[in-house]
Design a protein around this motif. Structure first.
Motif, PDB file in Angstrom:
ATOM      1  N   TYR B  83     -12.961  -3.690 -11.291  1.00  0.00           N
ATOM      2  CA  TYR B  83     -14.294  -3.791 -10.743  1.00  0.00           C
ATOM      3  C   TYR B  83     -15.253  -3.008 -11.614  1.00  0.00           C
ATOM      4  O   TYR B  83     -14.874  -2.027 -12.255  1.00  0.00           O
ATOM      5  CB  TYR B  83     -14.312  -3.231  -9.313  1.00  0.00           C
ATOM      6  N   ILE B  88     -18.011  -0.556  -7.632  1.00  0.00           N
ATOM      7  CA  ILE B  88     -17.257   0.550  -7.044  1.00  0.00           C
ATOM      8  C   ILE B  88     -18.178   1.432  -6.228  1.00  0.00           C
ATOM      9  O   ILE B  88     -17.881   1.787  -5.083  1.00  0.00           O
ATOM     10  CB  ILE B  88     -16.560   1.367  -8.152  1.00  0.00           C
ATOM     11  N   PHE B  91     -19.300  -0.296  -2.964  1.00  0.00           N
ATOM     12  CA  PHE B  91     -18.311  -0.390  -1.891  1.00  0.00           C
ATOM     13  C   PHE B  91     -17.880   0.973  -1.386  1.00  0.00           C
ATOM     14  O   PHE B  91     -17.509   1.118  -0.224  1.00  0.00           O
ATOM     15  CB  PHE B  91     -17.128  -1.234  -2.342  1.00  0.00           C
ATOM     16  N   ALA B  92     -17.963   1.984  -2.250  1.00  0.00           N
ATOM     17  CA  ALA B  92     -17.685   3.339  -1.769  1.00  0.00           C
ATOM     18  C   ALA B  92     -18.736   3.729  -0.736  1.00  0.00           C
ATOM     19  O   ALA B  92     -18.435   4.334   0.296  1.00  0.00           O
ATOM     20  CB  ALA B  92     -17.676   4.325  -2.922  1.00  0.00           C
ATOM     21  N   THR B  95     -18.053   2.006   2.472  1.00  0.00           N
ATOM     22  CA  THR B  95     -16.966   2.686   3.170  1.00  0.00           C
ATOM     23  C   THR B  95     -17.478   3.920   3.894  1.00  0.00           C
ATOM     24  O   THR B  95     -17.128   4.157   5.051  1.00  0.00           O
ATOM     25  CB  THR B  95     -15.876   3.095   2.165  1.00  0.00           C
ATOM     26  N   ILE B 139     -12.534  -7.001  -1.619  1.00  0.00           N
ATOM     27  CA  ILE B 139     -12.811  -5.569  -1.629  1.00  0.00           C
ATOM     28  C   ILE B 139     -13.689  -5.202  -0.442  1.00  0.00           C
ATOM     29  O   ILE B 139     -13.581  -4.103   0.106  1.00  0.00           O
ATOM     30  CB  ILE B 139     -13.458  -5.148  -2.962  1.00  0.00           C
ATOM     31  N   MET B 142     -11.401  -4.640   2.381  1.00  0.00           N
ATOM     32  CA  MET B 142     -10.690  -3.382   2.153  1.00  0.00           C
ATOM     33  C   MET B 142     -11.563  -2.195   2.492  1.00  0.00           C
ATOM     34  O   MET B 142     -11.120  -1.257   3.161  1.00  0.00           O
ATOM     35  CB  MET B 142     -10.262  -3.306   0.685  1.00  0.00           C
ATOM     36  N   SER B 143     -12.826  -2.226   2.059  1.00  0.00           N
ATOM     37  CA  SER B 143     -13.665  -1.060   2.308  1.00  0.00           C
ATOM     38  C   SER B 143     -13.983  -0.932   3.790  1.00  0.00           C
ATOM     39  O   SER B 143     -14.049   0.190   4.311  1.00  0.00           O
ATOM     40  CB  SER B 143     -14.928  -1.090   1.461  1.00  0.00           C
ATOM     41  N   THR B 146     -10.826   0.528   5.392  1.00  0.00           N
ATOM     42  CA  THR B 146     -10.731   1.951   5.063  1.00  0.00           C
ATOM     43  C   THR B 146     -11.716   2.764   5.885  1.00  0.00           C
ATOM     44  O   THR B 146     -11.382   3.838   6.394  1.00  0.00           O
ATOM     45  CB  THR B 146     -11.015   2.168   3.570  1.00  0.00           C
ATOM     46  N   GLU B 150     -10.810   5.852   8.351  1.00  0.00           N
ATOM     47  CA  GLU B 150     -11.341   7.188   8.123  1.00  0.00           C
ATOM     48  C   GLU B 150     -12.201   7.654   9.287  1.00  0.00           C
ATOM     49  O   GLU B 150     -12.165   8.825   9.663  1.00  0.00           O
ATOM     50  CB  GLU B 150     -12.159   7.225   6.831  1.00  0.00           C
TER      51      GLU B 150
END
Lengths: 155, 160
Positions: B83, B88, B91-92, B95, B139, B142-143, B146, B150
């Motif tokens: 990616y 990145i 998507f961080a 998240t 992704i 996924m994020s 996650t 969390e």
């Protein structure tokens, strides 16, 4: 021979982490009264896993050095330096935080559990997948600093 | 040296899919654990209306089944390569946002004093996770997963 040493290092690091964990549980044994405390400890242990999976998901093929002797020889010195530096820095940081907040690390056991589990899971993760010696050094350093602090510096 | 040696035939996208599956398993476990924790902790939960408790999960499972049967796959699946930095970062951040949101949602769940509503809520989140698992294989999925995991953990550690 070298191979064997590294595996020994791996097992010793994991062992240290487990000892720290047992000691922390033992230390906070009086405080574990309700179901809540158990939940908190479990939560702090599970905490790093989703982040690690996510990281692995994104960084799927960076930093995959071949585990050759040349790579090791090249990275020996920086990794050792990082180990020592991170031990010192983390020790100082913990002391500083304790000084600022006027609290012992032992009073906030969840935080200690969190540091322990995060460090050891990233260590195992790094060891299994990326084998990055520098990261290895830093993580071992943090773990050692935590162990030193808990076992020797806290009275 | 490598304790877990990944076979060379495994592609990156199948590895990603495996990780995604692991993540959903973790979330499922966490949700089950949350449900148990709340049941234990809120002792005043009353199981007066047993039938309601039995039927509560269907409330959220039925829409899920409907959506799953109607929609086709929303994304093309996992990509093979890396990616970009921008992706990145994006998507961080997503998240992080979802982590914060789910800390709040778990807090709200803990405020619910009726067993059937709590159960319906948790099953609803579970349905969302399974929906993401089966349809949004990307992704983004996924994020989000996650973030949910969390969020629940953060609530457990710091607020519970």
């Amino acid at each position: 021979m070298v191979q064997k040493n590294l595996n020994m290092a791996f097992f010793i690091t994991v062992g240290v982490s487990i000892v720290v964990f047992i000691y922390l549980v033992f230390l906070g044994y009086d405080e574990i009264k309700t179901f809540k405390d158990v939940v908190k400890i479990i939560g702090s242990i599970v905490f790093p896993l989703p982040i690690l999976f996510f990281t692995r998901f994104i960084v799927i093929e960076h930093f995959l050095p071949e585990n050759t002797d040349a790579y090791k020889a090249e990275n020996q010195r920086p990794a050792t330096m990082l180990l020592v530096v991170s031990v010192v820095i983390v020790l100082l940081l913990i002391q500083f935080l304790e000084f600022v907040s006027q609290k012992k690390l032992e009073d906030t056991l969840v935080l200690a559990h969190l540091i322990n589990s995060t460090t050891i899971s990233s260590y195992v993760f790094n060891f299994l997948l990326y084998n990055n010696l520098k990261a290895n050094g830093i993580l071992s350093g943090i773990l050692m600093a935590l162990a030193i602090h808990i076992f020797f510096l806290s009275t | 040296m490598n304790v877990i040696k990944t076979p060379k035939s495994q592609t990156n996208s199948s590895k990603r899919e495996l990780l995604f599956t692991f993540q959903t398993i973790i979330v499922t476990g966490l949700l089950a654990f949350t449900a148990i924790a709340f049941f234990f902790y809120n002792n005043d939960l009353s199981v007066v209306k047993g039938i309601k408790v039995i039927f509560a999960p269907f409330l959220s499972v039925v829409p899920l089944l409907f959506i799953l049967s109607v929609l086709r796959d929303l994304r093309k699946g996992f990509i093979e390569g890396n990616y970009t930095k921008q992706q990145i970062l994006k998507f961080a951040l997503i998240t992080l946002g979802i982590t914060a949101a789910f800390t709040g949602i778990t807090f709200l769940l803990s405020k619910i004093n009726a067993l059937e509503i709590l159960l319906a809520g948790i099953i609803a989140i579970l349905s969302i996770v399974f929906f993401l698992r089966s349809k949004i294989k990307d992704i983004l999925g996924m994020s989000i997963v996650t973030g949910i995991a969390e969020g629940i953990i953060v609530y457990m550690i710091f607020l519970f």
